[in-house]
Design a protein around this motif. Structure first.
Motif, PDB file in Angstrom:
ATOM      1  N   GLY A 296       0.796  -1.224   0.000  1.00 20.57           N
ATOM      2  CA  GLY A 296       0.000   0.000   0.000  1.00 20.57           C
ATOM      3  C   GLY A 296       0.827   1.272   0.000  1.00 20.57           C
ATOM      4  N   VAL A 297       2.049   1.205  -0.512  1.00 20.54           N
ATOM      5  CA  VAL A 297       2.923   2.382  -0.586  1.00 20.54           C
ATOM      6  C   VAL A 297       2.694   3.074  -1.923  1.00 20.54           C
ATOM      7  CG1 VAL A 297       5.307   3.193  -0.581  1.00 20.54           C
ATOM      8  CG2 VAL A 297       4.623   1.308   0.923  1.00 20.54           C
ATOM      9  N   ARG A 298       2.569   4.377  -1.898  1.00 25.62           N
ATOM     10  CA  ARG A 298       2.337   5.148  -3.109  1.00 25.62           C
ATOM     11  C   ARG A 298       3.421   6.220  -3.264  1.00 25.62           C
ATOM     12  NH1 ARG A 298      -0.727   7.711   0.750  1.00 25.62           N
ATOM     13  NH2 ARG A 298      -0.809  10.002   0.637  1.00 25.62           N
ATOM     14  N   ALA A 299       3.616   6.684  -4.489  1.00 23.15           N
ATOM     15  CA  ALA A 299       4.560   7.757  -4.776  1.00 23.15           C
ATOM     16  C   ALA A 299       3.796   9.054  -4.996  1.00 23.15           C
ATOM     17  CB  ALA A 299       5.387   7.425  -6.014  1.00 23.15           C
ATOM     18  N   GLU A 300       4.364  10.139  -4.498  1.00 25.93           N
ATOM     19  CA  GLU A 300       3.695  11.447  -4.642  1.00 25.93           C
ATOM     20  C   GLU A 300       4.708  12.476  -5.111  1.00 25.93           C
ATOM     21  OE1 GLU A 300       1.677  14.675  -1.639  1.00 25.93           O
ATOM     22  OE2 GLU A 300       0.964  12.595  -1.501  1.00 25.93           O
ATOM     23  N   TRP A 301       4.446  13.072  -6.284  1.00 25.31           N
ATOM     24  CA  TRP A 301       5.291  14.125  -6.871  1.00 25.31           C
ATOM     25  C   TRP A 301       4.733  15.469  -6.422  1.00 25.31           C
ATOM     26  CZ3 TRP A 301       9.756  14.140  -9.691  1.00 25.31           C
ATOM     27  CH2 TRP A 301      10.084  15.309 -10.384  1.00 25.31           C
ATOM     28  N   THR A 302       5.538  16.269  -5.732  1.00 24.65           N
ATOM     29  CA  THR A 302       5.019  17.492  -5.136  1.00 24.65           C
ATOM     30  C   THR A 302       6.160  18.491  -4.944  1.00 24.65           C
ATOM     31  OG1 THR A 302       3.780  18.367  -3.238  1.00 24.65           O
ATOM     32  CG2 THR A 302       5.334  16.595  -2.787  1.00 24.65           C
ATOM     33  N   ARG A 303       5.872  19.560  -4.240  1.00 28.77           N
ATOM     34  CA  ARG A 303       6.872  20.557  -3.864  1.00 28.77           C
ATOM     35  C   ARG A 303       6.698  20.882  -2.390  1.00 28.77           C
ATOM     36  NH1 ARG A 303       8.941  22.661  -8.824  1.00 28.77           N
ATOM     37  NH2 ARG A 303       7.600  21.993 -10.549  1.00 28.77           N
ATOM     38  N   HIS A 304       7.739  21.423  -1.793  1.00 23.57           N
ATOM     39  CA  HIS A 304       7.716  21.630  -0.348  1.00 23.57           C
ATOM     40  C   HIS A 304       6.600  22.584   0.061  1.00 23.57           C
ATOM     41  CE1 HIS A 304       8.999  22.946   3.675  1.00 23.57           C
ATOM     42  NE2 HIS A 304       9.559  21.757   3.757  1.00 23.57           N
ATOM     43  N   ALA A 305       6.364  23.610  -0.717  1.00 25.21           N
ATOM     44  CA  ALA A 305       5.320  24.580  -0.364  1.00 25.21           C
ATOM     45  C   ALA A 305       3.940  23.947  -0.339  1.00 25.21           C
ATOM     46  CB  ALA A 305       5.351  25.751  -1.347  1.00 25.21           C
ATOM     47  N   ASP A 306       3.760  22.835  -1.045  1.00 28.19           N
ATOM     48  CA  ASP A 306       2.448  22.188  -1.112  1.00 28.19           C
ATOM     49  C   ASP A 306       2.287  21.062  -0.091  1.00 28.19           C
ATOM     50  OD1 ASP A 306       1.844  23.835  -3.296  1.00 28.19           O
ATOM     51  OD2 ASP A 306       2.750  22.412  -4.697  1.00 28.19           O
ATOM     52  N   LEU A 307       3.305  20.824   0.728  1.00 24.91           N
ATOM     53  CA  LEU A 307       3.243  19.713   1.677  1.00 24.91           C
ATOM     54  C   LEU A 307       2.277  20.013   2.814  1.00 24.91           C
ATOM     55  CD1 LEU A 307       7.014  18.770   2.081  1.00 24.91           C
ATOM     56  CD2 LEU A 307       5.290  17.533   0.775  1.00 24.91           C
ATOM     57  N   ARG A 308       1.609  18.985   3.282  1.00 23.40           N
ATOM     58  CA  ARG A 308       0.835  19.100   4.508  1.00 23.40           C
ATOM     59  C   ARG A 308       1.808  19.230   5.675  1.00 23.40           C
ATOM     60  NH1 ARG A 308      -0.858  15.369   1.230  1.00 23.40           N
ATOM     61  NH2 ARG A 308       0.115  13.623   2.354  1.00 23.40           N
ATOM     62  N   PRO A 309       1.467  20.016   6.706  1.00 24.85           N
ATOM     63  CA  PRO A 309       2.404  20.228   7.820  1.00 24.85           C
ATOM     64  C   PRO A 309       2.935  18.938   8.427  1.00 24.85           C
ATOM     65  CG  PRO A 309       0.552  21.736   7.993  1.00 24.85           C
ATOM     66  CD  PRO A 309       0.222  20.804   6.857  1.00 24.85           C
ATOM     67  N   ALA A 310       2.069  17.933   8.581  1.00 21.37           N
ATOM     68  CA  ALA A 310       2.513  16.676   9.183  1.00 21.37           C
ATOM     69  C   ALA A 310       3.552  15.994   8.316  1.00 21.37           C
ATOM     70  CB  ALA A 310       1.317  15.755   9.409  1.00 21.37           C
ATOM     71  N   VAL A 311       3.401  16.071   6.995  1.00 26.86           N
ATOM     72  CA  VAL A 311       4.363  15.455   6.091  1.00 26.86           C
ATOM     73  C   VAL A 311       5.686  16.218   6.125  1.00 26.86           C
ATOM     74  CG1 VAL A 311       4.841  14.923   3.661  1.00 26.86           C
ATOM     75  CG2 VAL A 311       2.560  14.516   4.608  1.00 26.86           C
ATOM     76  N   ALA A 312       5.629  17.553   6.150  1.00 30.88           N
ATOM     77  CA  ALA A 312       6.849  18.352   6.213  1.00 30.88           C
ATOM     78  C   ALA A 312       7.630  18.045   7.481  1.00 30.88           C
ATOM     79  CB  ALA A 312       6.503  19.841   6.151  1.00 30.88           C
ATOM     80  N   ARG A 313       6.930  17.870   8.610  1.00 30.93           N
ATOM     81  CA  ARG A 313       7.615  17.547   9.861  1.00 30.93           C
ATOM     82  C   ARG A 313       8.301  16.184   9.765  1.00 30.93           C
ATOM     83  NH1 ARG A 313       2.893  19.855  12.187  1.00 30.93           N
ATOM     84  NH2 ARG A 313       1.987  17.768  12.446  1.00 30.93           N
ATOM     85  N   GLN A 314       7.668  15.237   9.101  1.00 34.26           N
ATOM     86  CA  GLN A 314       8.274  13.917   8.966  1.00 34.26           C
ATOM     87  C   GLN A 314       9.549  13.964   8.130  1.00 34.26           C
ATOM     88  OE1 GLN A 314       5.565  10.415   8.393  1.00 34.26           O
ATOM     89  NE2 GLN A 314       4.002  12.010   8.200  1.00 34.26           N
ATOM     90  N   ILE A 315       9.555  14.775   7.095  1.00 37.94           N
ATOM     91  CA  ILE A 315      10.756  14.910   6.271  1.00 37.94           C
ATOM     92  C   ILE A 315      11.906  15.461   7.094  1.00 37.94           C
ATOM     93  CG2 ILE A 315      11.748  16.157   4.315  1.00 37.94           C
ATOM     94  CD1 ILE A 315       9.028  15.949   2.949  1.00 37.94           C
TER      95      ILE A 315
END
Length: 845
Positions: A638-657
């Motif tokens: 159930g792993v997926r790939a997501e192409w995005t940019r940092h400005a578009d990240l959800r806060p929880a995802v940015a913290r994980q990075i």
């Protein structure tokens, strides 16, 4: 209301109800505890004006209330009531946030256990500490013995400290360092027992978390990235600077450092002429004069209770707070100022707590309690001195703007101090007749340093003669504030880079050139922090470079059309020669070697770039088996790939990075590398793309960043830069991310995908005998391989069957080879000392 509006309202209400129910189910303990605080406040009648005297005496923690209470367990109720409505609101928020985080991380039962254990232990131990202090006659314990303390924040803070034992090194370090910094500021500068109970609760929470979670997998200090160290150092400096401000704002502060904090206050405020006269009469005998003169001086002294006195008291703290803001951005000038000001505050503390009591010029007699005074002195000196020493030790993390500006700021600050001191001395001597009492040359010389020190540190009894009026009075009042204003302005001017307050003109010009297009795959690195830029006269071409030990190392090739390469290269080389620099074009395409040979320059291989062509990308054949297996495994899990940019990240995802990056840095035995290797700061660029691997719960398993290559405003290729994975992620997650990126770029129709070059790693040995610089780079690669795995990284990239494109370094003077090798080592590892680099070169040359 129409049927549509009614339906919309019902949907919104239903959504709100569902969200509330989900919130309560996720953290029921924190919701119940927060509701309990509110209900008890309403039922007891303390919601509006706080607990009444009888209720406070019944449940409040403290020595006298404990002695007078028949049923001591009521003391535990001190964590369930707040002193006023504002404190109640803050306590409810603290419980919902901190205990809620604990529930989500360690479960409701453990969170409730942590809340109860820290509440009981903090209250019991806190009262016991007060009892011991009263038994030995400790002044603070005697002063607060009658207080009936309510401390609703204690168990919430203890609970979050318990959780720190269950999180990774990034959040564990943040929670503990920032939490204890803030708690110590309250204990030392405010000093009421509630701060002591909270501190005890935090310590108990640490121990309880250790019991529940067990010892950490790795002991000792874990290395932090530059980004994280800057954030933490900035916060610590801000907290220590805010401590004295906390004292000035607190109601009746009684903390150990509250006298130190009060030194920044206006000690003249509220003093009548009679009070000042009485203080003046206690001046040491060697400075005694006629009583009339002393009281006349006191009257003049009272008139300086004005804006300059307040400004002189507060400006040092303002300077520290501004320095803390710039420390977060890595400014070396801010580090210099923070170290210097904290060193001055430590010196001031020595002056007030050691020198003045010995000379008898302090306003009080702290020697009445010798042990307490010694401890107070140690703490008062240790806090600013420890901050200064810690910042100095961590100075290698603050390298932004560490050049000419730094020296200019030091010159301005020291020069202005000398000029203002000399000006005051001259004006004071010319107008010496206006001082009350009269002043001689020795007294005037002793008074000059006092003009730069907050009046609280000098003390009323320690103040020398005061001028009555005129120009001398203006110089007397404004010399110190003016100098601190110069320090503040110099700090801002030296630390601010154009992009901080207005669009960065030079960076904008470079970005325009990058978007227009430049040969090679690394042109976007020209925009990175740490680079300087040289432009041609017409502004249509540029070179990004950084100076290391007199070597101008460029970031890849010039930003210019191919037909201007020779012209721009030679012009930049002439400019470097005029500046006393040696130009070195680093990581340029190997196909340019004949061009540099025609110029009479020397070229050396420095790596091999791995390039794919998305248009023909296909994962067929036996060689692709590992990559295909990784894709299949990701789909199954159930792993997926997501192409995005940092400005578009959800806060929880940015913290994980950020957390994944810090975990990676913490595992290394060597410092974070730089130069052609980007980090968290670089992936925040709006042009940089990210490819993430996320599971069904939106947990980030891996992250990569991709630098664009432009041509006429269109992206024609992407180059891999930042690459990190979560330690417990599935096997093959990086293969999945790279393959998914290639497939996404195939859909975009870009011309190439570069997996970049692994620094200091090649697919095979170079032809012919190794040069000195090659030997340095080979040695660096061998030493750094166990920590950074460059050769392992190159082997990983081979799985994708790339085309290998040689990268070379070009330079005009072979005599500079040892210096170039040293500069490259320092560019990649700026934390290495000069001595270590020299020893490294001697080892391999």
């Amino acid at each position: 209301m129409t049927a549509v509006d009614a339906a919309t309202a019902r949907d919104r209400l239903g959504g709100a109800v569902r969200s509330t129910v989900a919130f309560v189910r996720a953290q029921p303990v924190s919701v119940v505890l927060a509701a309990l605080l509110v209900v008890l406040a309403v039922v007891s009648g303390s919601f509006v004006h706080g607990p009444g005297e009888r209720l406070r005496e019944a449940v409040g923690a403290g020595l006298d209330p404990f002695d007078d209470r028949g049923f001591w367990p009521l003391t535990l109720g001190s964590v369930l009531f707040a002193s006023d409505r504002r404190e109640l609101v803050l306590a409810v928020v603290a419980v919902l946030v901190l205990v809620g985080v604990a529930e989500r991380r360690i479960g409701s039962r453990r969170a409730l256990a942590a809340y109860v254990v820290t509440a009981v232990a903090a209250t019991g131990v806190g009262v016991a500490v007060q009892a011991v202090g009263r038994a030995v006659g400790q002044p603070w314990a005697l002063e607060v013995a009658a207080e009936s303390t309510l401390h609703p924040f204690t168990p919430a803070l203890g609970t979050i400290m318990t959780v720190s034992g269950f999180v990774g090194p990034l959040w564990r370090r943040r929670i503990r360092l920032l939490g204890f910094s803030a708690l110590l500021a309250f204990v030392l500068y405010d000093g009421h027992p509630s701060g002591l109970y909270a501190l005890v609760g935090a310590v108990v929470g640490l121990g309880f978390g250790r019991v529940l979670a067990g010892p950490p997998a790795r002991r000792g200090w874990l290395r932090s990235s530059h980004h994280e160290v800057r954030r933490l150092a900035s916060t610590v400096v801000a907290v220590t600077a805010a401590g004295p401000i906390l004292t000035l704002l607190a109601r009746s502060p009684v903390g150990p450092l509250s006298p130190f904090g009060l030194l920044f206050g206006d000690v003249l405020s509220g003093r009548s002429p009679a009070d000042l006269c009485a203080i003046a009469l206690h001046t040491p005998l060697d400075r005694q004069v006629e009583r009339a003169d002393l009281c006349a001086r006191a009257a003049v002294l009272g008139s300086i209770d004005a804006v300059p006195t307040v400004a002189l008291s507060l400006l040092p703290l303002v300077v520290l707070l501004v320095a803390a803001w710039f420390l977060r951005r890595g400014r070396r000038v801010a580090l210099d100022v923070a170290v210097a000001v904290n060193g001055l505050l430590a010196l001031f503390a020595v002056l007030y707590y050691v020198v003045m009591p010995v000379t008898g010029t302090s306003d009080g007699d702290p020697r009445r309690h010798l042990v307490a005074h010694v401890l107070l002195t140690v703490v008062a000196v240790a806090v600013p001195a420890g901050t200064a020493v810690s910042l100095f030790v961590l100075r290698h993390h603050f390298g932004v703007g560490a050049g000419v500006r730094r020296r200019l700021v030091a010159t301005v600050v020291l020069g202005s101090g000398a000029v203002l001191a000399a000006a005051f001395a001259v004006v004071g001597w010319v107008g010496r007749a206006s001082f009350v009492p009269s002043i001689d040359a020795a007294a005037l010389a002793a008074d000059v340093p006092e003009r730069f020190v907050p009046v609280g540190f000098v003390g009323l009894a320690g103040l020398g003669p005061v001028p009555v009026g005129g120009v001398v009075r203006v110089a007397f009042e404004w010399t110190g504030p003016l100098w601190w204003l110069v320090v503040l302005v110099a700090l801002v001017a030296g630390a601010v880079r154009p992009g901080d307050l207005r669009p960065d003109a030079e960076r904008a010009r470079v970005r325009e050139l990058v978007h227009r297009g430049a040969p090679g795959t690394l042109s976007h690195m020209a925009l990175w922090s740490g680079n300087s830029w040289w432009f041609t006269a017409d502004g249509r071409s540029a070179v990004a470079y950084r100076v290391v030990s007199g070597i101008a190392l460029t970031t890849a090739e010039p930003l210019c059309p191919p037909e201007r390469l020779r012209e721009v290269t030679l012009e930049f080389a002439r400019w470097c020669d005029d500046q006393g620099l040696a130009p070195v074009f680093y990581s340029v395409r190997g196909e340019l070697s004949p061009f540099f040979d025609d110029l009479g320059w020397t070229t050396l291989p420095v790596g091999e770039e791995t390039v794919l062509h998305p248009a023909t990308f296909s994962m067929t054949g036996k060689k692709w088996q590992d990559v295909r297996s990784s894709l299949n495994r990701a789909t199954k899990n159930g792993v997926r790939a997501e192409w995005t940019r940092h400005a578009d990240l959800r806060p929880a995802v940015a913290r994980q990075i950020t957390e994944i990056s810090e975990l990676w840095v913490a595992e290394k035995n060597l410092p974070e590398m730089g130069f052609t290797l980007g980090g968290l700061d670089e992936l925040r660029d709006p042009d940089v793309a990210l490819m993430l691997a996320l599971d069904a719960d939106d947990t980030v398993l891996a992250v990569t960043s991709w630098l664009p290559t432009w041509r006429d405003g269109e992206v024609v290729g992407w180059t891999l830069d930042f690459m990190r994975r979560r330690p417990d992620s599935m096997n093959g997650v990086m293969e999945f991310v790279i393959a998914s990126s290639a497939l996404a770029m195939k859909e975009q129709g870009v011309e190439f995908l570069s997996l970049s070059a692994a620094p200091l790693a090649t697919t095979g040995p170079a032809d012919g005998p190794a040069t000195q610089t090659e030997r340095v780079l080979t040695f660096l690669g061998r030493v750094l391989e166990p920590a950074y795995g460059f050769q392992t990284l190159l082997t990983f990239k081979k799985k994708f069957q790339p085309e290998f494109v040689p990268l070379v370094m070009a330079f005009p003077d072979p005599v500079q080879l040892p210096a170039i090798g040293t500069a490259l080592g320092r560019a990649y590892l700026p934390d290495l000392s000069v001595g270590a680099v020299v020893r490294l070169v001697r080892t391999v040359v």
